[in-house]
Design a protein around this motif. Sequence first.
Motif, PDB file in Angstrom:
ATOM      1  N   VAL A  40     110.070  15.997  73.302  1.00 29.70           N
ATOM      2  CA  VAL A  40     109.538  14.907  74.113  1.00 29.70           C
ATOM      3  C   VAL A  40     109.106  13.738  73.222  1.00 29.70           C
ATOM      4  CG1 VAL A  40     107.762  14.308  75.825  1.00 29.70           C
ATOM      5  CG2 VAL A  40     108.762  16.557  75.854  1.00 29.70           C
ATOM      6  N   SER A  41     109.180  13.896  71.925  1.00 29.13           N
ATOM      7  CA  SER A  41     108.773  12.872  70.946  1.00 29.13           C
ATOM      8  C   SER A  41     107.279  12.587  70.981  1.00 29.13           C
ATOM      9  CB  SER A  41     109.572  11.583  71.142  1.00 29.13           C
ATOM     10  OG  SER A  41     110.938  11.832  70.947  1.00 29.13           O
ATOM     11  N   ILE A  42     106.503  13.593  71.312  1.00 26.46           N
ATOM     12  CA  ILE A  42     105.049  13.508  71.252  1.00 26.46           C
ATOM     13  C   ILE A  42     104.592  14.558  70.248  1.00 26.46           C
ATOM     14  CG2 ILE A  42     102.916  13.891  72.533  1.00 26.46           C
ATOM     15  CD1 ILE A  42     104.414  12.910  75.005  1.00 26.46           C
ATOM     16  N   ALA A  43     103.680  14.167  69.375  1.00 28.41           N
ATOM     17  CA  ALA A  43     103.239  15.083  68.322  1.00 28.41           C
ATOM     18  C   ALA A  43     101.720  15.159  68.283  1.00 28.41           C
ATOM     19  CB  ALA A  43     103.772  14.616  66.974  1.00 28.41           C
ATOM     20  N   SER A  44     101.241  16.190  67.611  1.00 29.65           N
ATOM     21  CA  SER A  44      99.802  16.372  67.437  1.00 29.65           C
ATOM     22  C   SER A  44      99.242  15.251  66.563  1.00 29.65           C
ATOM     23  CB  SER A  44      99.516  17.729  66.792  1.00 29.65           C
ATOM     24  OG  SER A  44     100.183  17.833  65.549  1.00 29.65           O
ATOM     25  N   ASP A  45      97.969  14.982  66.734  1.00 28.80           N
ATOM     26  CA  ASP A  45      97.292  13.961  65.926  1.00 28.80           C
ATOM     27  C   ASP A  45      97.016  14.440  64.516  1.00 28.80           C
ATOM     28  OD1 ASP A  45      97.222  12.270  68.095  1.00 28.80           O
ATOM     29  OD2 ASP A  45      95.194  12.819  68.675  1.00 28.80           O
ATOM     30  N   MET A  46      97.033  15.747  64.330  1.00 26.95           N
ATOM     31  CA  MET A  46      96.716  16.330  63.035  1.00 26.95           C
ATOM     32  C   MET A  46      97.784  17.349  62.653  1.00 26.95           C
ATOM     33  SD  MET A  46      93.298  18.106  64.685  1.00 26.95           S
ATOM     34  CE  MET A  46      92.555  18.365  63.145  1.00 26.95           C
ATOM     35  N   LEU A  47      97.793  17.736  61.409  1.00 24.27           N
ATOM     36  CA  LEU A  47      98.759  18.719  60.932  1.00 24.27           C
ATOM     37  C   LEU A  47      98.221  20.129  61.150  1.00 24.27           C
ATOM     38  CD1 LEU A  47      99.788  17.028  57.570  1.00 24.27           C
ATOM     39  CD2 LEU A  47     101.048  16.997  59.747  1.00 24.27           C
ATOM     40  N   LEU A  48      99.133  21.053  61.385  1.00 19.52           N
ATOM     41  CA  LEU A  48      98.776  22.463  61.507  1.00 19.52           C
ATOM     42  C   LEU A  48      99.119  23.156  60.196  1.00 19.52           C
ATOM     43  CD1 LEU A  48      97.959  24.925  63.311  1.00 19.52           C
ATOM     44  CD2 LEU A  48     100.406  25.196  63.778  1.00 19.52           C
ATOM     45  N   CYS A  49      98.207  23.954  59.701  1.00 17.55           N
ATOM     46  CA  CYS A  49      98.488  24.810  58.553  1.00 17.55           C
ATOM     47  C   CYS A  49      97.814  26.151  58.824  1.00 17.55           C
ATOM     48  CB  CYS A  49      98.001  24.191  57.244  1.00 17.55           C
ATOM     49  SG  CYS A  49      96.237  23.839  57.203  1.00 17.55           S
ATOM     50  N   CYS A  50      98.366  27.185  58.247  1.00 18.25           N
ATOM     51  CA  CYS A  50      97.808  28.527  58.419  1.00 18.25           C
ATOM     52  C   CYS A  50      97.743  29.199  57.049  1.00 18.25           C
ATOM     53  CB  CYS A  50      98.692  29.366  59.350  1.00 18.25           C
ATOM     54  SG  CYS A  50      99.010  28.613  60.957  1.00 18.25           S
ATOM     55  N   GLU A  51      96.643  29.874  56.796  1.00 19.42           N
ATOM     56  CA  GLU A  51      96.460  30.600  55.542  1.00 19.42           C
ATOM     57  C   GLU A  51      96.124  32.041  55.882  1.00 19.42           C
ATOM     58  OE1 GLU A  51      93.339  28.420  53.609  1.00 19.42           O
ATOM     59  OE2 GLU A  51      94.539  26.591  53.498  1.00 19.42           O
ATOM     60  N   GLY A  52      97.084  32.924  55.686  1.00 14.66           N
ATOM     61  CA  GLY A  52      96.880  34.334  56.033  1.00 14.66           C
ATOM     62  C   GLY A  52      96.669  34.532  57.528  1.00 14.66           C
ATOM     63  N   GLY A  53      97.286  33.673  58.341  1.00 16.53           N
ATOM     64  CA  GLY A  53      97.153  33.774  59.784  1.00 16.53           C
ATOM     65  C   GLY A  53      95.912  33.105  60.336  1.00 16.53           C
ATOM     66  N   VAL A  54      95.168  32.409  59.471  1.00 16.91           N
ATOM     67  CA  VAL A  54      93.928  31.753  59.880  1.00 16.91           C
ATOM     68  C   VAL A  54      94.100  30.237  59.815  1.00 16.91           C
ATOM     69  CG1 VAL A  54      91.483  31.437  59.319  1.00 16.91           C
ATOM     70  CG2 VAL A  54      92.530  33.695  59.087  1.00 16.91           C
ATOM     71  N   TYR A  55      93.628  29.581  60.841  1.00 11.20           N
ATOM     72  CA  TYR A  55      93.637  28.109  60.888  1.00 11.20           C
ATOM     73  C   TYR A  55      92.364  27.603  60.228  1.00 11.20           C
ATOM     74  CZ  TYR A  55      93.380  23.411  62.904  1.00 11.20           C
ATOM     75  OH  TYR A  55      93.279  22.048  63.093  1.00 11.20           O
ATOM     76  N   PRO A  56      92.479  26.883  59.101  1.00 11.32           N
ATOM     77  CA  PRO A  56      91.280  26.451  58.369  1.00 11.32           C
ATOM     78  C   PRO A  56      90.568  25.239  58.998  1.00 11.32           C
ATOM     79  CG  PRO A  56      93.242  25.713  57.234  1.00 11.32           C
ATOM     80  CD  PRO A  56      93.708  26.574  58.385  1.00 11.32           C
ATOM     81  N   GLY A  57      91.182  24.592  59.965  1.00  8.99           N
ATOM     82  CA  GLY A  57      90.548  23.437  60.599  1.00  8.99           C
ATOM     83  C   GLY A  57      91.036  22.115  60.074  1.00  8.99           C
ATOM     84  N   GLU A  58      91.293  22.023  58.795  1.00 10.77           N
ATOM     85  CA  GLU A  58      91.870  20.816  58.177  1.00 10.77           C
ATOM     86  C   GLU A  58      92.860  21.249  57.115  1.00 10.77           C
ATOM     87  OE1 GLU A  58      89.377  17.687  56.783  1.00 10.77           O
ATOM     88  OE2 GLU A  58      87.953  17.958  58.434  1.00 10.77           O
ATOM     89  N   CYS A  59      93.938  20.517  57.029  1.00 10.93           N
ATOM     90  CA  CYS A  59      94.975  20.858  56.034  1.00 10.93           C
ATOM     91  C   CYS A  59      94.911  19.911  54.857  1.00 10.93           C
ATOM     92  CB  CYS A  59      96.348  20.780  56.662  1.00 10.93           C
ATOM     93  SG  CYS A  59      96.542  21.881  58.078  1.00 10.93           S
TER      94      CYS A  59
END
Length: 137
Positions: free
Chosen positions: A118-137
């Motif tokens: 749809v050409s719409i994206a999140s305002d922030m980046l997603l990253c995962c460390e060991g299956g955990v979302y740290p909140g900020e990448c």
Amino acid sequence: MKFLVILLFFNALTWAEETGECQCMAALKYHSSHPTCTLYEMAPFESADCNDVETCQAECQKEWDAVTNGGDLNYILDDGTVLGQSMCTSLKEEGYHNLQPSTVYLAYNLCSGGWKDVSIASDMLLCCEGGVYPGEC
């Protein structure tokens, strides 16, 4: 009586062909314009017909805005989970424990016609460390 049953059957079949289902999801893309990894599926809804792309896209955008508060991966879902964590959990269940900072995109699928961006994206980046979302990448 048989005639009535046959008539009802064809009436239902005709109705089923005229309506369709629109599905929406948050996804990652890899070297392509097509979404390749599902992160979060939203509830499907009925579409007027299988050619009503504009309505499907618009409804997906409304759902995206509601679920992500406009693209915020730190948004807290109804179940109390942070959206970004929900996405990292989905990736972990698929065997991907780590994810480098990546953009999350909205995609739709109308009448099982394949997923489209749809050409719409999140305002922030997603990253995962060991299956955990740290909140900020």
